[in-house]
Design an enzyme around this catalytic site. Sequence first.
Site, PDB file in Angstrom:
ATOM      1  N   ARG A 269     -11.376   6.086 -11.019  1.00 44.15           N
ATOM      2  CA  ARG A 269     -11.880   6.076 -12.399  1.00 44.15           C
ATOM      3  C   ARG A 269     -12.805   7.265 -12.644  1.00 44.15           C
ATOM      4  NH1 ARG A 269     -14.357   0.105 -12.503  1.00 44.15           N
ATOM      5  NH2 ARG A 269     -15.032   0.811 -10.443  1.00 44.15           N
ATOM      6  N   GLY A 270     -13.164   7.455 -13.897  1.00 44.12           N
ATOM      7  CA  GLY A 270     -14.207   8.390 -14.287  1.00 44.12           C
ATOM      8  C   GLY A 270     -13.979   9.826 -13.866  1.00 44.12           C
TER       9      GLY A 270
ATOM     10  N   TYR B 169     -33.200   5.338 -11.695  1.00 44.43           N
ATOM     11  CA  TYR B 169     -32.395   6.302 -10.944  1.00 44.43           C
ATOM     12  C   TYR B 169     -33.065   6.752  -9.648  1.00 44.43           C
ATOM     13  CZ  TYR B 169     -28.558   9.723 -10.910  1.00 44.43           C
ATOM     14  OH  TYR B 169     -27.409  10.427 -10.616  1.00 44.43           O
TER      15      TYR B 169
ATOM     16  N   LYS C  67     -28.959  12.211  -4.336  1.00 40.33           N
ATOM     17  CA  LYS C  67     -28.363  13.427  -4.893  1.00 40.33           C
ATOM     18  C   LYS C  67     -29.127  14.672  -4.422  1.00 40.33           C
ATOM     19  CE  LYS C  67     -25.140  11.416  -7.348  1.00 40.33           C
ATOM     20  NZ  LYS C  67     -23.707  11.580  -7.040  1.00 40.33           N
TER      21      LYS C  67
ATOM     22  N   ILE D  11     -22.652  12.544 -18.686  1.00 40.07           N
ATOM     23  CA  ILE D  11     -21.217  12.420 -18.938  1.00 40.07           C
ATOM     24  C   ILE D  11     -20.951  10.955 -19.256  1.00 40.07           C
ATOM     25  CG2 ILE D  11     -18.891  12.757 -18.041  1.00 40.07           C
ATOM     26  CD1 ILE D  11     -20.386  15.372 -18.187  1.00 40.07           C
TER      27      ILE D  11
ATOM     28  N   THR E 253     -19.401   7.852 -19.041  1.00 40.11           N
ATOM     29  CA  THR E 253     -18.435   7.148 -18.201  1.00 40.11           C
ATOM     30  C   THR E 253     -18.886   5.698 -18.043  1.00 40.11           C
ATOM     31  OG1 THR E 253     -19.612   7.647 -16.138  1.00 40.11           O
ATOM     32  CG2 THR E 253     -17.961   9.256 -16.889  1.00 40.11           C
TER      33      THR E 253
END
Length: 257
Positions: free
Chosen positions: A15-16, A153, A160, A189, A191
């Site tokens: 996906r995505g 996050y 990340k 983005i 998604t």
Amino acid sequence: MQFENKIALVTGSGRGIGKAIALHFAQQGADIVVNYFRNREAAEKTAEQVEGLGRKALVVKANMGDLDAVNLMFDQIQETFSGLDYYIHSAASGYNRPAMEQKPRGWEWTMNINARSLLFAAQRSADMMTERGGGAIVSLSSMGGQRVMMPEYSVVGVSKAAIETLTRYLGAELAPKNITVNAVAPGIIKTAALEKFDIVREGGEAFYERMIDKTPVGRLGTPEEVAEIVAFLCTPAAKLIVGQTIVMDGGHSLGVP
């Protein structure tokens, strides 16, 4: 087609963004290893689309946080394709909560799937790529690895940042083997994965409108645009880009008033 007769592994490609990358590489002639963890139906649909483009697709279930599963996946790739040219590290997961509410299990889950897996998948990938004369490894990072994006996050952001640091070290070590290693850090983005964050889900369209207002190009990026940058980093034209994280956020991180 710039990737004709090449083999690309795209993790999290059901996906995505991962799916967009897999299909873009297939459009450019590559055979695709479609990796998934939970949603086999979505992975099968990606594989069907890859095959519809005239390319081969291998669907492999593997939790990227489980090193035994990761090694089995590479064994399957070797058995099926006898090699690998591109490794796209797209799969990601995380416990979405503020730092002061994180638990050890959430830290380990997130770091193992997002960051630890890059190191050990890169080791297996590099061995296979060396036998074919070289290749490329591209990871998906995010702006949350460089700055505070959303309260929930915290641990994903740390993972990340680890990906970006590891990208520099892998880039330096693997460049002499004709293997380029880089990362791409997209901005917001839209998604399904993004909708898992409270600030996005509760904010609805107003959240995206605020992001667009702060983005000089006046819009958000798309998964297909991310795929194009990832693909470029796998071409000969990008051979002198080594260990870098390419930011593609439409200028959002510039902080323009």
